[in-house]
Design a protein around this motif. Sequence first.
Motif, PDB file in Angstrom:
ATOM      1  N   LYS A  75       0.830  -1.202   0.000  1.00 50.72           N
ATOM      2  CA  LYS A  75       0.000   0.000   0.000  1.00 50.72           C
ATOM      3  C   LYS A  75       0.866   1.254   0.000  1.00 50.72           C
ATOM      4  CE  LYS A  75      -3.693  -2.287   2.622  1.00 50.72           C
ATOM      5  NZ  LYS A  75      -4.531  -2.242   3.856  1.00 50.72           N
ATOM      6  N   ALA A  76       0.245   2.367  -0.372  1.00 55.67           N
ATOM      7  CA  ALA A  76       0.947   3.648  -0.341  1.00 55.67           C
ATOM      8  C   ALA A  76       1.484   3.910   1.059  1.00 55.67           C
ATOM      9  CB  ALA A  76       0.007   4.773  -0.760  1.00 55.67           C
ATOM     10  N   HIS A  77       2.698   4.438   1.123  1.00 57.53           N
ATOM     11  CA  HIS A  77       3.407   4.781   2.363  1.00 57.53           C
ATOM     12  C   HIS A  77       4.118   3.591   3.000  1.00 57.53           C
ATOM     13  CE1 HIS A  77       1.464   8.702   2.169  1.00 57.53           C
ATOM     14  NE2 HIS A  77       0.279   8.111   2.142  1.00 57.53           N
ATOM     15  N   ASP A  78       3.919   2.363   2.473  1.00 56.53           N
ATOM     16  CA  ASP A  78       4.717   1.233   2.959  1.00 56.53           C
ATOM     17  C   ASP A  78       6.174   1.448   2.548  1.00 56.53           C
ATOM     18  OD1 ASP A  78       2.493   0.021   3.985  1.00 56.53           O
ATOM     19  OD2 ASP A  78       2.339  -1.534   2.444  1.00 56.53           O
ATOM     20  N   TYR A  79       7.095   1.069   3.431  1.00 59.79           N
ATOM     21  CA  TYR A  79       8.511   1.257   3.109  1.00 59.79           C
ATOM     22  C   TYR A  79       9.345   0.104   3.668  1.00 59.79           C
ATOM     23  CZ  TYR A  79       9.587   2.435   7.949  1.00 59.79           C
ATOM     24  OH  TYR A  79       9.761   2.366   9.306  1.00 59.79           O
ATOM     25  N   VAL A  80      10.522  -0.076   3.081  1.00 62.91           N
ATOM     26  CA  VAL A  80      11.537  -1.017   3.558  1.00 62.91           C
ATOM     27  C   VAL A  80      12.886  -0.328   3.434  1.00 62.91           C
ATOM     28  CG1 VAL A  80      12.683  -3.233   3.196  1.00 62.91           C
ATOM     29  CG2 VAL A  80      10.222  -3.053   2.831  1.00 62.91           C
ATOM     30  N   VAL A  81      13.722  -0.467   4.447  1.00 68.85           N
ATOM     31  CA  VAL A  81      15.090   0.056   4.404  1.00 68.85           C
ATOM     32  C   VAL A  81      16.048  -1.114   4.232  1.00 68.85           C
ATOM     33  CG1 VAL A  81      16.907   1.259   5.683  1.00 68.85           C
ATOM     34  CG2 VAL A  81      14.539   2.054   5.823  1.00 68.85           C
ATOM     35  N   GLY A 113      27.747  -0.395   2.575  1.00 66.29           N
ATOM     36  CA  GLY A 113      27.973   0.894   3.202  1.00 66.29           C
ATOM     37  C   GLY A 113      26.927   1.942   2.902  1.00 66.29           C
ATOM     38  N   GLU A 114      25.981   1.637   2.018  1.00 68.69           N
ATOM     39  CA  GLU A 114      24.889   2.555   1.718  1.00 68.69           C
ATOM     40  C   GLU A 114      23.596   2.037   2.346  1.00 68.69           C
ATOM     41  OE1 GLU A 114      24.949   5.429   0.465  1.00 68.69           O
ATOM     42  OE2 GLU A 114      26.612   5.607  -0.954  1.00 68.69           O
ATOM     43  N   SER A 115      22.669   2.964   2.575  1.00 66.71           N
ATOM     44  CA  SER A 115      21.350   2.608   3.082  1.00 66.71           C
ATOM     45  C   SER A 115      20.307   3.197   2.139  1.00 66.71           C
ATOM     46  CB  SER A 115      21.158   3.166   4.499  1.00 66.71           C
ATOM     47  OG  SER A 115      19.882   2.837   5.009  1.00 66.71           O
ATOM     48  N   PHE A 116      19.308   2.384   1.797  1.00 69.95           N
ATOM     49  CA  PHE A 116      18.302   2.800   0.824  1.00 69.95           C
ATOM     50  C   PHE A 116      16.899   2.621   1.404  1.00 69.95           C
ATOM     51  CE2 PHE A 116      21.931   1.017  -1.500  1.00 69.95           C
ATOM     52  CZ  PHE A 116      22.311   2.113  -2.265  1.00 69.95           C
ATOM     53  N   ILE A 117      16.015   3.556   1.069  1.00 66.77           N
ATOM     54  CA  ILE A 117      14.604   3.465   1.436  1.00 66.77           C
ATOM     55  C   ILE A 117      13.812   3.139   0.173  1.00 66.77           C
ATOM     56  CG2 ILE A 117      12.597   4.670   2.385  1.00 66.77           C
ATOM     57  CD1 ILE A 117      14.596   6.663   3.662  1.00 66.77           C
ATOM     58  N   PHE A 118      13.043   2.058   0.207  1.00 66.40           N
ATOM     59  CA  PHE A 118      12.133   1.726  -0.888  1.00 66.40           C
ATOM     60  C   PHE A 118      10.720   1.981  -0.383  1.00 66.40           C
ATOM     61  CE2 PHE A 118      15.949  -0.769  -1.480  1.00 66.40           C
ATOM     62  CZ  PHE A 118      16.272  -0.451  -2.790  1.00 66.40           C
ATOM     63  N   MET A 119       9.961   2.779  -1.135  1.00 66.78           N
ATOM     64  CA  MET A 119       8.664   3.230  -0.643  1.00 66.78           C
ATOM     65  C   MET A 119       7.658   3.300  -1.785  1.00 66.78           C
ATOM     66  SD  MET A 119       8.106   6.518   1.843  1.00 66.78           S
ATOM     67  CE  MET A 119       6.872   6.442   3.151  1.00 66.78           C
ATOM     68  N   ARG A 120       6.434   2.882  -1.491  1.00 66.77           N
ATOM     69  CA  ARG A 120       5.358   3.006  -2.480  1.00 66.77           C
ATOM     70  C   ARG A 120       4.665   4.349  -2.282  1.00 66.77           C
ATOM     71  NH1 ARG A 120       2.631  -0.489  -5.852  1.00 66.77           N
ATOM     72  NH2 ARG A 120       3.557  -2.363  -4.908  1.00 66.77           N
ATOM     73  N   GLY A 121       4.577   5.112  -3.369  1.00 60.55           N
ATOM     74  CA  GLY A 121       3.977   6.435  -3.296  1.00 60.55           C
ATOM     75  C   GLY A 121       2.466   6.398  -3.439  1.00 60.55           C
ATOM     76  N   ARG A 122       1.848   7.541  -3.249  1.00 61.91           N
ATOM     77  CA  ARG A 122       0.398   7.635  -3.410  1.00 61.91           C
ATOM     78  C   ARG A 122      -0.004   7.436  -4.861  1.00 61.91           C
ATOM     79  NH1 ARG A 122      -1.979  12.667  -0.128  1.00 61.91           N
ATOM     80  NH2 ARG A 122      -3.883  11.568  -0.745  1.00 61.91           N
ATOM     81  N   ASP A 123       0.948   7.611  -5.777  1.00 63.82           N
ATOM     82  CA  ASP A 123       0.688   7.357  -7.194  1.00 63.82           C
ATOM     83  C   ASP A 123       0.910   5.893  -7.552  1.00 63.82           C
ATOM     84  OD1 ASP A 123       3.407   7.234  -6.889  1.00 63.82           O
ATOM     85  OD2 ASP A 123       3.876   8.839  -8.312  1.00 63.82           O
ATOM     86  N   GLY A 145       7.852  -0.812   7.601  1.00 65.03           N
ATOM     87  CA  GLY A 145       6.638  -0.265   8.188  1.00 65.03           C
ATOM     88  C   GLY A 145       5.901   0.634   7.224  1.00 65.03           C
ATOM     89  N   ARG A 146       5.208   1.611   7.798  1.00 64.86           N
ATOM     90  CA  ARG A 146       4.426   2.558   6.997  1.00 64.86           C
ATOM     91  C   ARG A 146       4.547   3.932   7.631  1.00 64.86           C
ATOM     92  NH1 ARG A 146      -1.540   0.772   5.946  1.00 64.86           N
ATOM     93  NH2 ARG A 146      -0.373  -0.725   4.689  1.00 64.86           N
ATOM     94  N   LYS A 147       4.802   4.939   6.814  1.00 66.82           N
ATOM     95  CA  LYS A 147       4.940   6.310   7.293  1.00 66.82           C
ATOM     96  C   LYS A 147       4.178   7.246   6.360  1.00 66.82           C
ATOM     97  CE  LYS A 147       9.545   5.943   9.465  1.00 66.82           C
ATOM     98  NZ  LYS A 147       9.166   6.441  10.803  1.00 66.82           N
ATOM     99  N   PRO A 148       3.471   8.233   6.910  1.00 64.39           N
ATOM    100  CA  PRO A 148       2.778   9.198   6.048  1.00 64.39           C
ATOM    101  C   PRO A 148       3.747  10.099   5.294  1.00 64.39           C
ATOM    102  CG  PRO A 148       2.626   9.855   8.354  1.00 64.39           C
ATOM    103  CD  PRO A 148       3.225   8.485   8.339  1.00 64.39           C
ATOM    104  N   SER A 149       4.946  10.265   5.864  1.00 63.08           N
ATOM    105  CA  SER A 149       5.983  11.072   5.218  1.00 63.08           C
ATOM    106  C   SER A 149       7.324  10.643   5.789  1.00 63.08           C
ATOM    107  CB  SER A 149       5.749  12.566   5.463  1.00 63.08           C
ATOM    108  OG  SER A 149       5.816  12.853   6.855  1.00 63.08           O
ATOM    109  N   LEU A 150       8.392  11.183   5.224  1.00 60.07           N
ATOM    110  CA  LEU A 150       9.738  10.876   5.692  1.00 60.07           C
ATOM    111  C   LEU A 150      10.269  12.080   6.459  1.00 60.07           C
ATOM    112  CD1 LEU A 150      11.083   9.149   2.460  1.00 60.07           C
ATOM    113  CD2 LEU A 150      10.440   8.041   4.611  1.00 60.07           C
ATOM    114  N   LEU A 151      10.635  11.849   7.711  1.00 59.79           N
ATOM    115  CA  LEU A 151      11.029  12.935   8.599  1.00 59.79           C
ATOM    116  C   LEU A 151      12.392  12.645   9.202  1.00 59.79           C
ATOM    117  CD1 LEU A 151      10.111  15.568  10.132  1.00 59.79           C
ATOM    118  CD2 LEU A 151       9.330  14.016  11.957  1.00 59.79           C
TER     119      LEU A 151
END
Length: 442
Positions: free
Chosen positions: A59-65, A70-80, A105-111
């Motif tokens: 779903k939108a706002h679901d994410y996985v890090v 040595g790098e860290s990436f955020i994969f996230m499904r957008g509202r589109d 998890g799920r976040k409404p935005s990235l802070l």
Amino acid sequence: MNKITSLIANTSQLSTLTDCKFQPLSKYDYLTRESVEIERERLWSKVWLIGPRLELLKKAHDYVVEEFAGESFIFMRGRDDLIRGFYNVCPHRGARIISNDECRGRKPSLLCLYHEWQWDCSGNVQNIPRLDCFPQLAGTDIEKDFRLKEVKVDTWGGWIWYSIDQNIEPLTDYLRPIINFANPYETDRQITIDYSTIEVECNWKVSVENFIETYHLNPLHPQLRDWMDTEYISMEALGRHAHLIINNGSPTSKNPNMGMRMKEFLALNDIDPQSYTGSPQNVRKFIQEAKRARQDEVIEPYQNLTDSQLTETHEFSIFPNITIGFMAESTLVYRHRPHPTDPGRMYIDVTRMCHFDPTTEEIPEIIFKTFKYKDDPNLTDLFEGLMPAPVIKLQLSQDLQLFASVQQGLNSRAFEGFILGEKEKMIKHLHRELSKYIHPTE
């Protein structure tokens, strides 16, 4: 003439064993901090890497890090409904936007918790507190300049794939030799039932190489001879990748009696071992016929597969660090991840997926486990949930027990370089392909 000299003198494959044009990697490619940095700049930034399963981003706002080299990436499904990959770093002062202890998890935005810079799930900047404190930004394009930096993302087989290189060839071209073969297994419909990360004290290449050579099978995995012909496993190069075909149910031994392992193989294929009265040599055909007879009654895509594929394991080594074993009922993935700084340590992510019918079966919750091999050499918790796999667990444990000693041996002044035989020809292929990236001018 001693026995070894006689064998070499009479072999018809002498030319391939003494390939003067082939130059294997140096042992220092496995040992030095410099090699870690070279791979980070020349290899990992130029290839497609496998990421999380799509089922984790429903779903939108679901994410996985995810962490890699040595790098860290955020994969996230957008509202589109698009999936994007962002570097997990705040452009303000370099803080991680999402910490390691909340990697799914799920976040409404990235802070960013440090100074509360904020972005939406598409990477657009939403808020920079006290923007008036940054007079140097007056007149700049805030939305463009402070959008989260992205990696290139695509999907195939139910996985998210990503690359740091924005100009890399399309994923379909990168995987072309594999896609047409693998699509009938319908891995995009499979559900993850196991996910474990195991820290091992060896270089990541030691782990990759183990799964593309068959020379070690008889001495290290003697139990396999009861249910597969370990002497005749087909191996071929597919572009930069490799393909091994394992004929399960075709034992090496001519023993007319059914061994314990062959009975386990029957049970693994939903056949009561007591119901089979034939010889071990006919088990493979018996299982194929049984599966074909019930192909319209099961959730697995038997109808897409050839008779051979109903019992074979097709193992692909996807360059540079992915091992995927396709079986009729399940898929097993090993991702061999380098340690960010230590060439003598790595992580092997073990994922197992299978088909589920959501109308009749409860979809299991994924339990993510992380441990060090030296703390649990028996892999106690691996594959202990739904659908236990003792055969696979035993084989992996047997493999991992030697990885640290291989790494230690590479560090010896007495070890001068690799000597690779015919059953290790896919390691030769891997070294050739790796050299194109990490030693391009040599």
